[in-house]
Scaffold this motif. Structure first.
Motif, mmCIF file in Angstrom:
data_model
loop_
_atom_site.group_PDB
_atom_site.id
_atom_site.type_symbol
_atom_site.label_atom_id
_atom_site.label_comp_id
_atom_site.label_asym_id
_atom_site.label_seq_id
_atom_site.Cartn_x
_atom_site.Cartn_y
_atom_site.Cartn_z
ATOM 1 N N LEU A 86 0.834 -1.204 0.000
ATOM 2 C CA LEU A 86 0.000 0.000 0.000
ATOM 3 C C LEU A 86 0.869 1.255 0.000
ATOM 4 C CD1 LEU A 86 -2.716 -1.044 2.613
ATOM 5 C CD2 LEU A 86 -2.898 -1.094 0.114
ATOM 6 N N PRO A 87 0.417 2.318 -0.669
ATOM 7 C CA PRO A 87 1.216 3.559 -0.706
ATOM 8 C C PRO A 87 1.242 4.296 0.623
ATOM 9 C CG PRO A 87 -0.893 3.865 -1.800
ATOM 10 C CD PRO A 87 -0.799 2.406 -1.486
ATOM 11 N N GLY A 88 0.215 4.136 1.441
ATOM 12 C CA GLY A 88 0.161 4.837 2.723
ATOM 13 C C GLY A 88 0.046 3.881 3.886
ATOM 14 N N MET A 89 -0.612 4.353 4.949
ATOM 15 C CA MET A 89 -0.791 3.506 6.123
ATOM 16 C C MET A 89 -1.948 2.537 5.912
ATOM 17 S SD MET A 89 -0.093 6.097 9.325
ATOM 18 C CE MET A 89 -1.242 7.351 8.750
ATOM 19 N N GLN A 90 -1.902 1.437 6.651
ATOM 20 C CA GLN A 90 -2.903 0.391 6.513
ATOM 21 C C GLN A 90 -3.917 0.469 7.645
ATOM 22 O OE1 GLN A 90 -1.226 -3.499 6.633
ATOM 23 N NE2 GLN A 90 -3.066 -4.516 5.875
ATOM 24 N N ALA A 91 -5.193 0.483 7.296
ATOM 25 C CA ALA A 91 -6.252 0.562 8.295
ATOM 26 C C ALA A 91 -6.599 -0.830 8.801
ATOM 27 C CB ALA A 91 -7.492 1.225 7.705
ATOM 28 N N ILE A 92 -6.873 -0.923 10.105
ATOM 29 C CA ILE A 92 -7.314 -2.177 10.712
ATOM 30 C C ILE A 92 -8.377 -1.832 11.756
ATOM 31 C CG2 ILE A 92 -5.405 -2.124 12.378
ATOM 32 C CD1 ILE A 92 -5.498 -5.200 12.394
ATOM 33 N N SER A 93 -9.471 -2.544 11.745
ATOM 34 C CA SER A 93 -10.560 -2.238 12.668
ATOM 35 C C SER A 93 -10.167 -2.585 14.106
ATOM 36 C CB SER A 93 -11.823 -3.015 12.279
ATOM 37 O OG SER A 93 -11.634 -4.415 12.481
ATOM 38 N N LEU A 94 -10.868 -2.014 15.055
ATOM 39 C CA LEU A 94 -10.605 -2.281 16.469
ATOM 40 C C LEU A 94 -10.794 -3.766 16.784
ATOM 41 C CD1 LEU A 94 -10.033 -1.030 19.302
ATOM 42 C CD2 LEU A 94 -12.504 -0.854 19.584
ATOM 43 N N THR A 95 -11.842 -4.363 16.217
ATOM 44 C CA THR A 95 -12.105 -5.786 16.456
ATOM 45 C C THR A 95 -11.009 -6.658 15.879
ATOM 46 O OG1 THR A 95 -14.494 -5.378 16.387
ATOM 47 C CG2 THR A 95 -13.760 -7.644 16.095
ATOM 48 N N ALA A 96 -10.588 -6.361 14.640
ATOM 49 C CA ALA A 96 -9.520 -7.142 14.007
ATOM 50 C C ALA A 96 -8.208 -6.992 14.770
ATOM 51 C CB ALA A 96 -9.349 -6.696 12.554
#
Length: 301
Positions: A86-96
């Motif tokens: 990914l070109p930027g930061m990676q999102a991850i949910s609170l649950t994950a």
């Protein structure tokens, strides 16, 4: 990303900052390590399952150890590899994030218990060979494996709950490639010193609780080996323990630096390097360590 995040529903993993060329090199390197780890571990597990000559307590524990290592690696590395693309930061949910941290820590604890069980197994094989089959029977081995899995997953329920019970209000950016507990504490605006101290004591209990039987077992093993008069007999006895001892040194040294510290928060670069040793380098090396110097496995393979 600088407002109040007391109701955070997702985090952003910073991963490995750097140029696209560097990230491509890291992706190729880590993907190669991950692929070799998975193929090597699966191959060893299949060989152990299908050949009766390897259906002994040592290889029974070894098979479960490699399953744990594959799961630990799979919990963290694919997400890290995706982040490198990914070109930027990676999102991850609170649950994950919560699930990832729970699985990562639980599998690690089960792995340490198996390390201790394998050390005791080697002690019985070297120091009490005539009683080995009686002591390390199938019933005992099965119970040891069940206890290691169950204990690992039960032990981490409260620590993970306590971690995500904190209020995250400073930011929602984790300076890591997975949901690291130390980085989560950095984002908390609560006074977490007491929680961190309890988690430190729990880490000491697990690591040293499994390390002490290992040290005691190898103390007796070395003492017994030194009493063997012939050089060939001495080397044969030592070779049965060398692979396990090497993996113990790599695994425990990495985790001692990573988890046994009163303050959970520390330099992100330090955390990343130590974590890479645990989730990438050690699982990559272990199949080679356990098989290349193992004449019996090589013959079967």
């Amino acid at each position: 990303m600088l407002k109040n995040y007391s109701s955070t529903t997702e985090f952003y993993l910073l991963g490995f900052p750097g140029s696209k060329e560097l990230r491509d090199i890291l992706f190729a390197t880590f993907f190669s390590f991950y692929l070799v780890t998975m193929v090597g571990n699966i191959l060893i597990i299949v060989v152990v399952c299908v050949d009766k000559r390897l259906q002994t307590p040592m290889y029974f524990f070894l098979g479960h150890l490699f399953v744990l290592e594959m799961l630990t690696t799979t919990v963290t590395v694919p997400l890290m590899l995706w982040g490198l693309l990914l070109p930027g930061m990676q999102a991850i949910s609170l649950t994950a994030c919560c699930v990832q941290l729970y699985l990562y820590l639980s599998l690690g604890i089960s792995e340490f218990i198996l390390f201790a069980a394998m050390a005791v197994d080697r002690y019985v094989a070297v120091c009490n060979p005539l009683r080995y089959i009686i002591i390390m029977n199938s019933h005992t081995c099965l119970w040891v494996v069940v206890v290691s899995w169950v204990f690992g997953f039960l032990f981490e329920i409260w620590p993970v709950y306590a971690t995500f019970h904190l209020t995250f209000c400073k930011s929602n950016v984790l300076d890591h490639f997975y949901c690291d507990r130390g980085q989560l504490f950095k984002l908390s605006c609560d006074n977490s010193l007491f929680t961190e101290f309890i988690l430190f004591l729990m880490a000491v209990f697990v690591l040293f609780g499994s390390l002490i039987p290992t040290i005691v077992s190898y103390t007796y093993i070395i003492s017994t080996i030194l009493k063997i008069p012939s050089g060939s007999g001495c080397w044969k006895a030592f070779s049965t323990c060398a692979s396990h001892f090497t993996c113990v040194v790599i695994g425990y040294s990495s985790c001692l630096f990573l988890y046994v510290k009163p303050k959970q928060t520390q330099a992100a670069e330090y955390n990343r390097v130590a974590s890479l040793m645990v989730v990438v380098v050690s699982p990559f090396l272990n199949p080679f360590i356990f098989t290349l110097r193992n004449d019996k496995f090589t013959e079967v393979f």
